[in-house]
Design a protein around this motif. Structure first.
Motif, PDB file in Angstrom:
ATOM      1  N   SER A 232      21.446 -23.466   6.670  1.00 49.99           N
ATOM      2  CA  SER A 232      21.323 -22.366   7.629  1.00 49.99           C
ATOM      3  C   SER A 232      20.706 -22.797   8.953  1.00 49.99           C
ATOM      4  O   SER A 232      21.214 -22.453  10.013  1.00 49.99           O
ATOM      5  N   PRO A 233      19.599 -23.552   8.940  1.00 46.79           N
ATOM      6  CA  PRO A 233      19.006 -23.933  10.222  1.00 46.79           C
ATOM      7  C   PRO A 233      19.602 -25.210  10.819  1.00 46.79           C
ATOM      8  O   PRO A 233      19.073 -25.752  11.773  1.00 46.79           O
TER       9      PRO A 233
ATOM     10  N   THR B  68      21.437 -23.758  16.909  1.00 52.68           N
ATOM     11  CA  THR B  68      20.307 -23.060  16.295  1.00 52.68           C
ATOM     12  C   THR B  68      19.006 -23.772  16.652  1.00 52.68           C
ATOM     13  O   THR B  68      17.969 -23.139  16.841  1.00 52.68           O
TER      14      THR B  68
ATOM     15  N   SER C  69      19.570 -24.911  22.476  1.00 51.63           N
ATOM     16  CA  SER C  69      20.761 -24.452  23.202  1.00 51.63           C
ATOM     17  C   SER C  69      21.182 -25.505  24.221  1.00 51.63           C
ATOM     18  O   SER C  69      20.420 -26.425  24.544  1.00 51.63           O
TER      19      SER C  69
ATOM     20  N   GLN D 112      26.443 -32.260  18.821  1.00 51.80           N
ATOM     21  CA  GLN D 112      26.846 -31.101  18.029  1.00 51.80           C
ATOM     22  C   GLN D 112      27.867 -31.519  16.971  1.00 51.80           C
ATOM     23  O   GLN D 112      27.768 -31.100  15.811  1.00 51.80           O
TER      24      GLN D 112
END
Length: 185
Positions: free
Chosen positions: A15-16, A21, A24, A50
């Motif tokens: 999730s993290p 997340t 930015s 990313q």
């Protein structure tokens, strides 16, 4: 219902994990000197990070799946070992009593599966086999796609075609910038 191993690992590891997340693009850009913040290479670097982060997250997700399967296999081995231990733990005295008094004595008797107890075991086995088949199919598809990509890349290389036509200029520009920054220091 208690959370499963997969749920716990996914919640805390996946999730993290995506880069947006964590930071930015705007915050990432602000980490660079003002003169470099408008450079397209900052955006390219962020996209590359990313992409690397996404690949790492995918690898972690695969590892979570593999760990869950290893855990299930380990549980089955433990249950099987316990059953075997129960069968082996019967003492020599028990064997002698069986011989002397027959099976009517108050000796422990193994409990065979009933219809209601075997169904969950069989369903679990079916799920595991289906998961294994699905995993093997996915692995075969990814290997096939990788092989096709490699063959396509080799074909392009053979005929002198590159996916990025400006690659030569970009490499030379990057090398010139690197050389000039080294000369400044």
């Amino acid at each position: 219902m208690a959370p499963t191993e997969a749920t716990i690992l996914s919640t805390f590891l996946l999730s993290p994990a995506p880069l947006p997340t964590i930071i930015s693009l705007k915050a990432f850009t602000e980490l660079f000197p003002r003169s470099q913040q408008s450079s397209p290479q900052v955006n390219a670097l962020y996209r590359d990070l990313q992409h690397q982060r996404a690949q790492l997250t995918d690898a972690v997700a695969r590892n979570i799946g593999a760990e869950v399967k290893r855990g299930n296999a380990h549980r089955r081995v433990v249950v099987r070992a316990r059953r075997e231990a129960e069968n082996e733990d019967q003492d020599d005295e028990v064997d002698v009593e069986r011989i002397l008094f027959g099976p009517t004595s108050n000796l422990p008797v193994s409990k065979p599966h009933t219809l209601t107890s075997i169904l969950p075991e069989l369903e679990s086995a079916v799920e595991e086999v289906e998961d294994e088949i699905r995993r093997l199919d996915e692995e075969a598809e990814s290997l096939l796609a990788e092989m096709r990509s490699t063959v396509g890349g080799l074909s392009d290389l053979r005929y002198g075609r590159l996916a990025n036509g400006q690659l030569r200029e970009q490499v030379l520009d990057g090398l010139e910038r690197l050389e000039s920054s080294c000369d400044k220091r």
